[in-house]
Design a protein around this motif. Structure first.
Motif, PDB file in Angstrom:
ATOM      1  N   TYR A  13       1.098  10.608  -2.463  1.00 35.96           N
ATOM      2  CA  TYR A  13       0.493  10.128  -0.933  1.00 35.96           C
ATOM      3  C   TYR A  13      -0.676  11.337  -0.464  1.00 35.96           C
ATOM      4  O   TYR A  13      -0.709  11.437   0.468  1.00 35.96           O
ATOM      5  CB  TYR A  13       1.528  11.461  -0.279  1.00 35.96           C
ATOM      6  CG  TYR A  13       2.895  10.270  -0.737  1.00 35.96           C
ATOM      7  CD1 TYR A  13       3.549   9.130   0.061  1.00 35.96           C
ATOM      8  CD2 TYR A  13       4.305  11.290  -0.589  1.00 35.96           C
ATOM      9  CE1 TYR A  13       4.701   8.694   0.539  1.00 35.96           C
ATOM     10  CE2 TYR A  13       5.163   9.979  -1.829  1.00 35.96           C
ATOM     11  CZ  TYR A  13       5.545   8.614  -0.478  1.00 35.96           C
ATOM     12  OH  TYR A  13       6.230   8.360  -0.535  1.00 35.96           O
ATOM     13  N   TYR A  52       0.317  -1.524  -0.253  1.00 40.81           N
ATOM     14  CA  TYR A  52      -0.120   0.013  -0.222  1.00 40.81           C
ATOM     15  C   TYR A  52       0.856   1.160  -0.282  1.00 40.81           C
ATOM     16  O   TYR A  52       0.040   2.238  -1.003  1.00 40.81           O
ATOM     17  CB  TYR A  52      -1.012   0.262   0.948  1.00 40.81           C
ATOM     18  CG  TYR A  52      -1.840   1.485   1.811  1.00 40.81           C
ATOM     19  CD1 TYR A  52      -3.368   1.258   0.408  1.00 40.81           C
ATOM     20  CD2 TYR A  52      -1.855   2.354   2.377  1.00 40.81           C
ATOM     21  CE1 TYR A  52      -3.699   2.308   0.383  1.00 40.81           C
ATOM     22  CE2 TYR A  52      -2.597   2.911   2.200  1.00 40.81           C
ATOM     23  CZ  TYR A  52      -3.711   3.341   0.632  1.00 40.81           C
ATOM     24  OH  TYR A  52      -4.602   4.050   1.435  1.00 40.81           O
ATOM     25  N   LYS A  53       2.454   0.943   0.831  1.00 37.62           N
ATOM     26  CA  LYS A  53       2.984   2.122   0.862  1.00 37.62           C
ATOM     27  C   LYS A  53       3.271   2.764  -0.453  1.00 37.62           C
ATOM     28  O   LYS A  53       3.471   4.372  -1.390  1.00 37.62           O
ATOM     29  CB  LYS A  53       4.019   2.160   1.647  1.00 37.62           C
ATOM     30  CG  LYS A  53       4.029   2.179   2.652  1.00 37.62           C
ATOM     31  CD  LYS A  53       4.896   1.732   3.830  1.00 37.62           C
ATOM     32  CE  LYS A  53       4.845   1.457   5.656  1.00 37.62           C
ATOM     33  NZ  LYS A  53       6.162   1.798   6.297  1.00 37.62           N
ATOM     34  N   SER A  54       3.421   1.758  -1.784  1.00 34.23           N
ATOM     35  CA  SER A  54       3.849   2.145  -3.397  1.00 34.23           C
ATOM     36  C   SER A  54       2.819   2.648  -3.694  1.00 34.23           C
ATOM     37  O   SER A  54       2.637   3.806  -4.400  1.00 34.23           O
ATOM     38  CB  SER A  54       4.196   0.273  -3.806  1.00 34.23           C
ATOM     39  OG  SER A  54       5.863   0.234  -2.791  1.00 34.23           O
ATOM     40  N   LYS A 101       2.850   6.071  -3.072  1.00 38.61           N
ATOM     41  CA  LYS A 101       3.690   6.852  -3.771  1.00 38.61           C
ATOM     42  C   LYS A 101       2.992   7.348  -4.714  1.00 38.61           C
ATOM     43  O   LYS A 101       3.282   8.267  -5.303  1.00 38.61           O
ATOM     44  CB  LYS A 101       5.477   6.216  -3.338  1.00 38.61           C
ATOM     45  CG  LYS A 101       5.968   7.319  -4.320  1.00 38.61           C
ATOM     46  CD  LYS A 101       7.519   6.423  -4.397  1.00 38.61           C
ATOM     47  CE  LYS A 101       8.303   7.270  -4.811  1.00 38.61           C
ATOM     48  NZ  LYS A 101       9.957   5.740  -4.944  1.00 38.61           N
TER      49      LYS A 101
END
Length: 240
Positions: free
Chosen positions: A43, A34-36, A39
């Motif tokens: 964000y 999920y962070k990718s 990004k």
């Protein structure tokens, strides 16, 4: 804001794409962390109307939990929603063959594709025909060994080109079976020959095999066949 298609990841290790049209965005697949995905969205989930998932294999839906927690709608086949226990979620939208769905200002038409699990059993898998007035009509097709439908009036095509038949002949039969659940260069070429590509502006080849895909060859042969600018889906690619 410019309308474009952005590749975050494509292949057996994970798949995720973003369609951006002005202030609206839609996520295609969530098969990476999920962070990718965040990004890739700079964000911010502002303007993201939802996520489309093609099928239950984790390289296409790894981050389903975070996606359901954070995005307003998730469109997916029944098999995905049942497997991960989202049938009671108010955010779910069951995607069914040739049943139109409105999500934000996007109109999404799911359609059946042909895919199998590792044991050879059938896996419910959907392609998506997506329309938005700012970017036009986008066809998204992955993890299918053939397409029974013909298409026309498509502005942008994102379609699997996993391997070439002549590169897997040396593999063992059980290894070949894995590839046979995906679309080959040869099947893709025969498929495109039957479509009306007059309106098509770009073709992006997705989900290439890491070891058996031939990006330069695939791009060259599809461009020679269609006369349409063809791209290979790699992280960071933007097509508009």
């Amino acid at each position: 804001m410019k309308s474009l298609i952005k590749v975050l990841a494509s292949g057996s290790s994970g798949n995720c794409y973003i369609i951006q049209t002005g202030e609206e965005k839609i996520v295609l697949e969530c098969g990476i962390d999920y962070k990718s995905i965040l990004k890739g969205l700079n964000y911010s989930i502002k303007g993201v109307v939802g996520c489309l998932i093609s099928h239950k294999h984790l390289d296409h839906c790894k981050s389903h939990k975070k996606i359901f927690e954070n995005l307003p709608k998730v469109i997916a086949p029944l098999e995905v929603l049942e497997k991960f226990d989202y049938m009671s979620s108010s955010k779910k939208v069951i995607a069914e063959n040739k049943e139109s769905i409105h999500i934000g200002n996007f109109i999404v038409m799911p359609f059946n594709c042909q895919h199998t699990n590792s044991d050879g059993s059938e896996c419910e898998n959907l392609g998506y025909f997506i329309h938005h007035k700012m970017i036009g009509r986008i066809l998204f097709v992955t993890d299918t060994y053939y397409l029974k439908y013909k298409f026309k009036n498509v502005d942008h095509i994102l379609i699997e080109c996993n391997y070439s038949e002549d590169t897997i002949q040396a593999l063992e039969p059980h290894e070949q079976r894995v590839f046979k659940s995906h679309m080959s260069l040869e099947i893709l070429k025969e498929t495109l020959k039957t479509w009306d590509l007059f309106s098509t502006r770009t073709i992006t080849l997705i989900h290439l095999s890491r070891n058996n895909g031939e990006p330069k060859r695939f791009k060259k042969e599809i461009e020679q066949l269609t006369g349409i600018p063809t791209y290979i889906a790699i992280e960071g690619l933007e097509v508009g």
